[in-house]
Enzyme design. Structure first.
Site, short mmCIF file in Angstrom:
data_model
loop_
_atom_site.label_atom_id
_atom_site.label_comp_id
_atom_site.label_asym_id
_atom_site.label_seq_id
_atom_site.Cartn_x
_atom_site.Cartn_y
_atom_site.Cartn_z
N LYS A 1 18.88 10.59 -30.56
CA LYS A 1 18.05 9.38 -30.58
C LYS A 1 18.42 8.61 -31.84
O LYS A 1 18.95 9.17 -32.80
CB LYS A 1 16.57 9.78 -30.64
CG LYS A 1 15.63 8.71 -30.13
CD LYS A 1 15.39 8.82 -28.64
CE LYS A 1 14.47 7.74 -28.14
NZ LYS A 1 14.15 7.89 -26.73
N ASP A 44 15.36 1.22 -26.02
CA ASP A 44 14.12 1.98 -26.07
C ASP A 44 13.05 0.99 -26.58
O ASP A 44 13.32 -0.22 -26.62
CB ASP A 44 14.28 3.17 -27.04
CG ASP A 44 13.21 4.23 -26.86
OD1 ASP A 44 13.38 5.09 -25.99
OD2 ASP A 44 12.19 4.20 -27.59
N ILE A 85 -4.95 -2.45 -18.24
CA ILE A 85 -5.55 -3.30 -19.25
C ILE A 85 -5.27 -4.77 -18.95
O ILE A 85 -6.03 -5.66 -19.32
CB ILE A 85 -5.02 -2.87 -20.64
CG1 ILE A 85 -5.92 -3.29 -21.76
CG2 ILE A 85 -3.60 -3.30 -20.87
CD1 ILE A 85 -5.64 -2.54 -23.05
N GLY A 124 4.35 1.99 -12.59
CA GLY A 124 3.07 2.22 -11.90
C GLY A 124 2.92 1.35 -10.65
O GLY A 124 2.42 1.82 -9.62
N LEU A 158 -0.23 -0.41 -14.18
CA LEU A 158 0.49 -0.99 -13.04
C LEU A 158 1.62 -1.87 -13.56
O LEU A 158 1.72 -3.05 -13.25
CB LEU A 158 -0.47 -1.80 -12.16
CG LEU A 158 -1.57 -0.98 -11.48
CD1 LEU A 158 -2.63 -1.89 -10.85
CD2 LEU A 158 -0.98 -0.05 -10.41
N ARG A 175 15.29 3.00 -30.86
CA ARG A 175 13.97 2.40 -31.03
C ARG A 175 13.99 1.52 -32.27
O ARG A 175 14.57 1.92 -33.28
CB ARG A 175 12.98 3.56 -31.19
CG ARG A 175 11.55 3.19 -31.23
CD ARG A 175 10.69 4.44 -31.09
NE ARG A 175 10.51 4.82 -29.70
CZ ARG A 175 9.54 5.62 -29.27
NH1 ARG A 175 8.71 6.16 -30.13
NH2 ARG A 175 9.41 5.90 -27.99
N ALA A 181 4.09 8.40 -17.67
CA ALA A 181 3.87 8.13 -19.10
C ALA A 181 4.47 9.25 -19.96
O ALA A 181 4.40 10.43 -19.59
CB ALA A 181 2.37 8.00 -19.37
N ASN A 182 5.06 8.86 -21.08
CA ASN A 182 5.65 9.82 -22.01
C ASN A 182 4.57 10.48 -22.85
O ASN A 182 3.58 9.83 -23.20
CB ASN A 182 6.63 9.10 -22.94
CG ASN A 182 7.99 8.95 -22.31
OD1 ASN A 182 8.53 9.90 -21.74
ND2 ASN A 182 8.55 7.76 -22.40
P1 NAD Z 1 5.41 -1.21 -18.61
O1 NAD Z 1 5.28 -1.71 -19.99
O2 NAD Z 1 6.16 -2.02 -17.60
O3 NAD Z 1 3.96 -0.91 -17.98
C1 NAD Z 1 2.93 -0.32 -18.66
C2 NAD Z 1 1.64 -0.83 -18.05
O4 NAD Z 1 0.56 -0.14 -18.67
C3 NAD Z 1 1.43 -2.32 -18.29
O5 NAD Z 1 1.08 -2.96 -17.08
C4 NAD Z 1 0.28 -2.36 -19.30
O6 NAD Z 1 -0.55 -3.49 -19.16
C5 NAD Z 1 -0.45 -1.08 -18.95
N1 NAD Z 1 -1.30 -0.57 -20.03
C6 NAD Z 1 -1.11 -0.64 -21.38
N2 NAD Z 1 -2.12 -0.07 -22.02
C7 NAD Z 1 -2.97 0.39 -21.07
C8 NAD Z 1 -4.20 1.08 -21.11
N3 NAD Z 1 -4.81 1.38 -22.27
N4 NAD Z 1 -4.78 1.42 -19.94
C9 NAD Z 1 -4.20 1.09 -18.77
N5 NAD Z 1 -3.05 0.42 -18.67
C10 NAD Z 1 -2.44 0.08 -19.81
O7 NAD Z 1 6.05 0.23 -18.74
P2 NAD Z 1 6.76 1.09 -17.61
O8 NAD Z 1 8.23 0.89 -17.70
O9 NAD Z 1 6.05 0.89 -16.30
O10 NAD Z 1 6.48 2.57 -18.15
C11 NAD Z 1 5.21 3.19 -17.98
C12 NAD Z 1 5.21 4.51 -18.72
O11 NAD Z 1 6.27 5.34 -18.23
C13 NAD Z 1 5.44 4.39 -20.24
O12 NAD Z 1 4.74 5.42 -20.90
C14 NAD Z 1 6.95 4.65 -20.38
O13 NAD Z 1 7.28 5.15 -21.66
C15 NAD Z 1 7.15 5.70 -19.31
N6 NAD Z 1 8.54 5.75 -18.82
C16 NAD Z 1 9.11 4.67 -18.25
C17 NAD Z 1 10.44 4.72 -17.81
C18 NAD Z 1 11.12 3.55 -17.18
O14 NAD Z 1 12.23 3.71 -16.65
N7 NAD Z 1 10.53 2.36 -17.18
C19 NAD Z 1 11.16 5.92 -17.93
C20 NAD Z 1 10.53 7.04 -18.51
C21 NAD Z 1 9.21 6.94 -18.94
#
Ligand code: NAD
Length: 368
Positions: free
Chosen positions: A78, A113, A202, A183, A179, A42, A263-264
């Site tokens: 990490k 990360d 958002i 999502g 999304l 990170r 979400a984490n």
């Molecule tokens: P991303 O950044 O592609 O998507 C996140 C989405 O959430 C975006 O569309 C953003 O506009 C939206 N968002 C932000 N703030 C918001 C709010 N207050 N209300 C509603 N929507 C909001 O991220 P991602 O890769 O889709 O990951 C989503 C979650 O899953 C994160 O918490 C991430 O840490 C976790 N995660 C992702 C992965 C992965 O492989 N991508 C793996 C493990 C965990």
């Protein structure tokens, strides 16, 4: 600060300082019972060294549990780079970081990360073989959101089985927060199965994009506001955006029977896991549901193979059912059941590790 009291649970903490590139980083190895430590890197403009240390200690411990839950042969680690990702990055800084990682001789594997990208690690990978998640063109395994979203679907199926008596996705209403990469894929899959959705992001464009696709899919989508999302009459809440969204206020509003999303750190505090149990809402522990991406990077060391990763991701379904069973039979909330499930796996491996440790060739033998 008495550093050893502070890091008492961790095996090793390494400070990396390279004034010529401006690199200031910390690598934390929490536990290598299951194998070499694995965890992302990170990059953030931490306000102080202590803040960076707290973050890397907390995150590396979380990786020990996540690796144990996903049953990959890696331990928890990490790293954090102290700096502003928008202005402090350079190829040299990541090469220097790669050299520090290499100096650990395979005890620590890392990759992207928050604040770092797969491209940054192309530079680091020139200095060490202990890098995962580089772009596909460089031999990496590609977009981790594909297995992560599939894992969320398996997680929802297991949750439906435990909460409603059938793993079927259809015939249920889901509320999805976020999304983005994960999502959106989850939403599309659920719509293909004829499910109805309430959604909020958002980013209005993400919501519009789903609304445009919806008529070609089987289910219905209703866009709602940020606050409305918590109180809509859905069956399952699928958080795929931020952490800390399960708190006093939102749990009070929730009408769902279950929660399973990517979400984490969804629980603001552990007591919110207790609160969900008291309210009769089944909570799928996030680090079990969202392990698809970890499974992919851990698998990369066998050579990228998407099919194998998707097959391994399927195990999220049975792991989660085991957690629910444990939670029910021991009367503990699901987040605690998940931790115990991982601790039992670690204990079992410790016993096996120590059993064979004695049969290793003694050092003096090697010289002969
Ligand atoms: P991303 O950044 O592609 O998507 C996140 C989405 O959430 C975006 O569309 C953003 O506009 C939206 N968002 C932000 N703030 C918001 C709010 N207050 N209300 C509603 N929507 C909001 O991220 P991602 O890769 O889709 O990951 C989503 C979650 O899953 C994160 O918490 C991430 O840490 C976790 N995660 C992702 C992965 C992965 O492989 N991508 C793996 C493990 C965990």
């Amino acid at each position: 600060m008495d550093m050893f009291t502070h890091i008492h649970e961790h095996e090793q903490v390494v400070l990396c300082n390279d004034p010529s590139t401006g690199l200031k980083a910390i690598i934390a190895i929490h536990d290598t019972t299951l194998g070499p430590a694995l965890g992302g890197c990170r990059m953030r403009p931490y306000a102080s060294f202590d803040e960076a240390l707290e973050d890397v200690l907390r995150l590396s411990k979380g990786m020990t549990y996540k690796c144990a839950a996903a049953d990959v042969d890696f331990g928890g680690g990490k790293s954090v780079i102290i700096g502003d990702p928008s202005k402090d990055k350079s190829p040299e800084l990541f090469r220097a970081f790669g050299q520090f990682v290499d100096s650990l001789n395979g005890r620590f594997y890392t990759g992207t990360d928050m604040g770092t990208t797969p491209e940054d690690f192309v530079h680091a990978a020139k200095e060490t073989n202990c890098i995962v998640g580089v772009p596909e063109a460089y031999g990496g395994s590609g977009d981790s959101s594909v297995p992560t979203s599939l894992g969320v679907i398996y997680g929802i199926q297991a949750t439906n089985e435990a909460a409603f008596g059938s793993k079927n996705l259809s015939g249920k209403v889901y509320s999805i927060q976020g999304l983005g990469k994960v999502g959106m894929k989850v939403a599309e899959h659920l719509l293909e199965q004829g499910c109805d959705l309430y959604v909020y992001d958002i980013n209005e464009k993400a919501v519009e994009s789903l609304l445009e696709k919806a008529p070609t899919l089987n289910g219905q989508v209703k866009a709602v506001t940020a606050d409305e999302l918590y109180s809509v009459p859905a069956d399952v809440f699928v958080p795929c955006a931020l952490g800390g969204i399960l708190n006093d206020e939102t749990i009070e509003a929730l009408k769902v029977k279950a929660i399973a999303g990517s979400a984490n750190n969804q629980l603001l505090a552990e007591r919110h896991g207790d609160l969900l149990q008291q309210k009769g809402i089944l909570y799928a522990p996030d680090y079990i549901v969202n392990a698809g991406g970890l499974i992919q990077v851990a698998d990369e060391l066998y050579g990228p193979n998407k099919e194998r990763v998707l097959k391994k991701t399927e195990a999220i379904y049975s792991s989660l059912l085991q957690v629910y069973k444990y939670s029910e039979s021991h009367g503990v909330p699901t987040y605690k059941a998940a931790d115990r499930f991982c601790e039992e796996r670690l204990e079992a491996r410790k016993k096996r590790n120590s059993m064979f440790a004695h049969s290793k060739r003694p050092k003096w033998d090697i010289r002969n």
